[in-house]
Design a protein around this motif. Structure first.
Motif, PDB file in Angstrom:
ATOM      1  N   THR A 139     -12.751 -25.716  -2.645  1.00  0.00           N
ATOM      2  CA  THR A 139     -13.180 -25.521  -4.182  1.00  0.00           C
ATOM      3  C   THR A 139     -12.932 -23.657  -4.170  1.00  0.00           C
ATOM      4  N   GLU A 140     -13.265 -23.575  -6.072  1.00  0.00           N
ATOM      5  CA  GLU A 140     -12.951 -22.517  -6.149  1.00  0.00           C
ATOM      6  C   GLU A 140     -13.690 -20.948  -5.649  1.00  0.00           C
ATOM      7  N   ARG A 141     -15.155 -22.027  -5.689  1.00  0.00           N
ATOM      8  CA  ARG A 141     -16.255 -20.889  -4.774  1.00  0.00           C
ATOM      9  C   ARG A 141     -15.508 -20.698  -3.240  1.00  0.00           C
ATOM     10  N   GLN A 142     -15.107 -21.502  -2.700  1.00  0.00           N
ATOM     11  CA  GLN A 142     -14.966 -21.442  -1.197  1.00  0.00           C
ATOM     12  C   GLN A 142     -13.925 -20.718  -1.476  1.00  0.00           C
ATOM     13  N   ARG A 143     -12.642 -20.756  -1.468  1.00  0.00           N
ATOM     14  CA  ARG A 143     -11.384 -19.342  -2.453  1.00  0.00           C
ATOM     15  C   ARG A 143     -12.020 -18.228  -2.562  1.00  0.00           C
ATOM     16  N   SER A 144     -13.210 -18.262  -2.859  1.00  0.00           N
ATOM     17  CA  SER A 144     -12.972 -16.958  -3.515  1.00  0.00           C
ATOM     18  C   SER A 144     -13.595 -16.482  -2.806  1.00  0.00           C
ATOM     19  N   VAL A 145     -13.486 -16.230  -1.752  1.00  0.00           N
ATOM     20  CA  VAL A 145     -14.268 -15.498  -0.066  1.00  0.00           C
ATOM     21  C   VAL A 145     -13.223 -14.688   0.122  1.00  0.00           C
ATOM     22  N   LEU A 146     -13.006 -13.603  -0.157  1.00  0.00           N
ATOM     23  CA  LEU A 146     -11.765 -13.345   0.362  1.00  0.00           C
ATOM     24  C   LEU A 146     -11.262 -12.624   2.110  1.00  0.00           C
ATOM     25  N   GLN A 147     -10.694 -13.008   2.546  1.00  0.00           N
ATOM     26  CA  GLN A 147     -10.073 -12.544   4.426  1.00  0.00           C
ATOM     27  C   GLN A 147      -9.151 -11.643   4.219  1.00  0.00           C
ATOM     28  N   PRO A 148      -9.131  -9.949   4.418  1.00  0.00           N
ATOM     29  CA  PRO A 148      -8.559  -9.377   4.118  1.00  0.00           C
ATOM     30  C   PRO A 148      -7.632  -8.762   5.734  1.00  0.00           C
ATOM     31  N   PHE A 149      -6.174  -8.878   5.766  1.00  0.00           N
ATOM     32  CA  PHE A 149      -5.561  -8.765   6.725  1.00  0.00           C
ATOM     33  C   PHE A 149      -4.544  -6.989   6.023  1.00  0.00           C
ATOM     34  N   MET A 150      -4.386  -6.661   7.052  1.00  0.00           N
ATOM     35  CA  MET A 150      -3.245  -5.499   6.883  1.00  0.00           C
ATOM     36  C   MET A 150      -1.481  -6.383   7.898  1.00  0.00           C
ATOM     37  N   LEU A 151      -1.003  -5.431   7.082  1.00  0.00           N
ATOM     38  CA  LEU A 151       0.691  -6.019   6.952  1.00  0.00           C
ATOM     39  C   LEU A 151       1.340  -4.946   7.891  1.00  0.00           C
ATOM     40  N   GLU A 152       2.113  -4.762   8.608  1.00  0.00           N
ATOM     41  CA  GLU A 152       3.225  -3.565   8.657  1.00  0.00           C
ATOM     42  C   GLU A 152       4.189  -4.071   9.124  1.00  0.00           C
ATOM     43  N   ALA A 153       5.087  -3.167   8.812  1.00  0.00           N
ATOM     44  CA  ALA A 153       6.920  -4.230   8.582  1.00  0.00           C
ATOM     45  C   ALA A 153       7.497  -3.026  10.295  1.00  0.00           C
ATOM     46  N   THR A 154       8.354  -4.264  11.081  1.00  0.00           N
ATOM     47  CA  THR A 154       9.070  -3.878  11.967  1.00  0.00           C
ATOM     48  C   THR A 154       9.858  -3.690  11.857  1.00  0.00           C
ATOM     49  N   SER A 155      10.932  -3.365  12.884  1.00  0.00           N
ATOM     50  CA  SER A 155      12.490  -3.424  12.927  1.00  0.00           C
ATOM     51  C   SER A 155      12.243  -4.653  14.188  1.00  0.00           C
ATOM     52  N   VAL A 184       0.671  -1.098   0.248  1.00  0.00           N
ATOM     53  CA  VAL A 184       0.142   0.095   0.214  1.00  0.00           C
ATOM     54  C   VAL A 184       1.558   1.305   0.341  1.00  0.00           C
ATOM     55  N   GLY A 185       1.442   0.788   0.794  1.00  0.00           N
ATOM     56  CA  GLY A 185       3.062   2.071   0.899  1.00  0.00           C
ATOM     57  C   GLY A 185       4.154   2.081   1.883  1.00  0.00           C
ATOM     58  N   PRO A 186       4.907   3.110   2.264  1.00  0.00           N
ATOM     59  CA  PRO A 186       6.873   2.234   2.801  1.00  0.00           C
ATOM     60  C   PRO A 186       6.028   1.301   4.072  1.00  0.00           C
ATOM     61  N   GLY A 187       6.267   0.272   3.972  1.00  0.00           N
ATOM     62  CA  GLY A 187       6.182  -1.169   5.329  1.00  0.00           C
ATOM     63  C   GLY A 187       5.049  -0.864   5.163  1.00  0.00           C
ATOM     64  N   LEU A 188       3.565  -0.518   4.781  1.00  0.00           N
ATOM     65  CA  LEU A 188       2.389  -1.232   4.732  1.00  0.00           C
ATOM     66  C   LEU A 188       2.325  -2.260   3.559  1.00  0.00           C
ATOM     67  N   TYR A 189       0.417  -2.949   4.105  1.00  0.00           N
ATOM     68  CA  TYR A 189       0.734  -4.222   2.960  1.00  0.00           C
ATOM     69  C   TYR A 189      -0.589  -4.349   3.409  1.00  0.00           C
ATOM     70  N   LEU A 190      -0.953  -4.968   2.028  1.00  0.00           N
ATOM     71  CA  LEU A 190      -2.406  -5.418   2.079  1.00  0.00           C
ATOM     72  C   LEU A 190      -2.515  -7.113   1.952  1.00  0.00           C
ATOM     73  N   GLY A 191      -3.255  -7.997   2.020  1.00  0.00           N
ATOM     74  CA  GLY A 191      -3.213  -8.841   2.198  1.00  0.00           C
ATOM     75  C   GLY A 191      -4.416  -9.185   1.953  1.00  0.00           C
ATOM     76  N   PHE A 192      -4.971 -10.662   1.305  1.00  0.00           N
ATOM     77  CA  PHE A 192      -6.221 -11.299   1.509  1.00  0.00           C
ATOM     78  C   PHE A 192      -5.988 -12.806   1.221  1.00  0.00           C
ATOM     79  N   ALA A 193      -6.873 -13.422   2.099  1.00  0.00           N
ATOM     80  CA  ALA A 193      -6.515 -14.792   2.699  1.00  0.00           C
ATOM     81  C   ALA A 193      -7.847 -15.653   1.661  1.00  0.00           C
ATOM     82  N   MET A 194      -7.020 -16.561   0.812  1.00  0.00           N
ATOM     83  CA  MET A 194      -7.872 -17.555   0.217  1.00  0.00           C
ATOM     84  C   MET A 194      -7.607 -18.927   0.783  1.00  0.00           C
ATOM     85  N   VAL A 195      -8.973 -19.509   1.165  1.00  0.00           N
ATOM     86  CA  VAL A 195      -9.205 -20.829   2.066  1.00  0.00           C
ATOM     87  C   VAL A 195     -10.202 -21.776   1.874  1.00  0.00           C
ATOM     88  N   GLY A 196      -9.963 -23.006   1.259  1.00  0.00           N
ATOM     89  CA  GLY A 196     -10.844 -23.438   1.156  1.00  0.00           C
ATOM     90  C   GLY A 196     -10.559 -24.700   0.181  1.00  0.00           C
TER      91      GLY A 196
END
Length: 172
Positions: free
Chosen positions: A137-153, A123-135
């Motif tokens: 079937t293709e239909r199960q995996r198409s349900v996106l589960q969002p999360f954010m990640l922030e860099a640390t030291s 998204v920007g320096p040290g900031l990330y958008l992610g989506f988990a896909m689990v299941g």
């Protein structure tokens, strides 16, 4: 932000470089797309007994890496490093463009058994958008589960788990 807006944002973002995704990244689950996925997130990442806190990554070579998830155990504050994955820059299942991909299927874990794959973009320096896909079937995996990640030291602590390809053969 509504799910559609997150997916639209993701489509405008680029994959980070493998060398950028080294160390530990604090994690934040975002609003889930439906009640079932909210219940899964509550049990897995917002569980009061073991709260998901972060992910850690290291680069293995130019194209691949390894990683883990970090959970904090309630009451003790002790950290648990589990749910290993392999990483690479790969074609996103979401829009067919490159993403930093976390593949849990390469390990004999619950996450691997349910075919969990995460796609992450910057998204920007040290900031990330992610989506988990689990299941399964293709239909199960198409349900996106969002999360954010922030860099640390914080540095990567070390590998956990053994990928399928590295496991010794068991002979009768």
């Amino acid at each position: 932000m509504p799910q559609k807006d997150l997916v639209d944002l993701f489509a405008t973002l680029n994959a980070p470089n493998m060398s950028e995704m080294v160390g530990e990244f604090d994690g934040t689950p975002l609003r889930q797309p439906n009640l079932v996925r909210s219940a899964v997130a509550l049990a897995k990442v917002r569980n009061r007994l073991h709260l998901w806190k972060a992910k850690g990554f290291r680069q293995v070579d130019e194209n691949t890496g390894r990683g883990y998830n970090i959970y904090r155990w309630a009451g003790t504050g002790r950290l648990a490093y589990s749910d290993p994955m392999t990483t690479q820059i790969a074609t996103s299942r979401i829009d067919g463009r490159p993403a930093f991909q976390l593949d849990y299927r390469t390990f004999d874990t619950v996450c691997g058994a349910v075919n969990l794959v995460d796609d992450v973009r910057q998204v920007g320096p040290g900031l990330y958008l992610g989506f988990a896909m689990v299941g399964f079937t293709e239909r199960q995996r198409s349900v996106l589960q969002p999360f954010m990640l922030e860099a640390t030291s914080r540095p990567y602590v070390g590998d956990v788990g053994t990928p399928h390809s590295e496991q010794p053969l068991i002979r009768p």
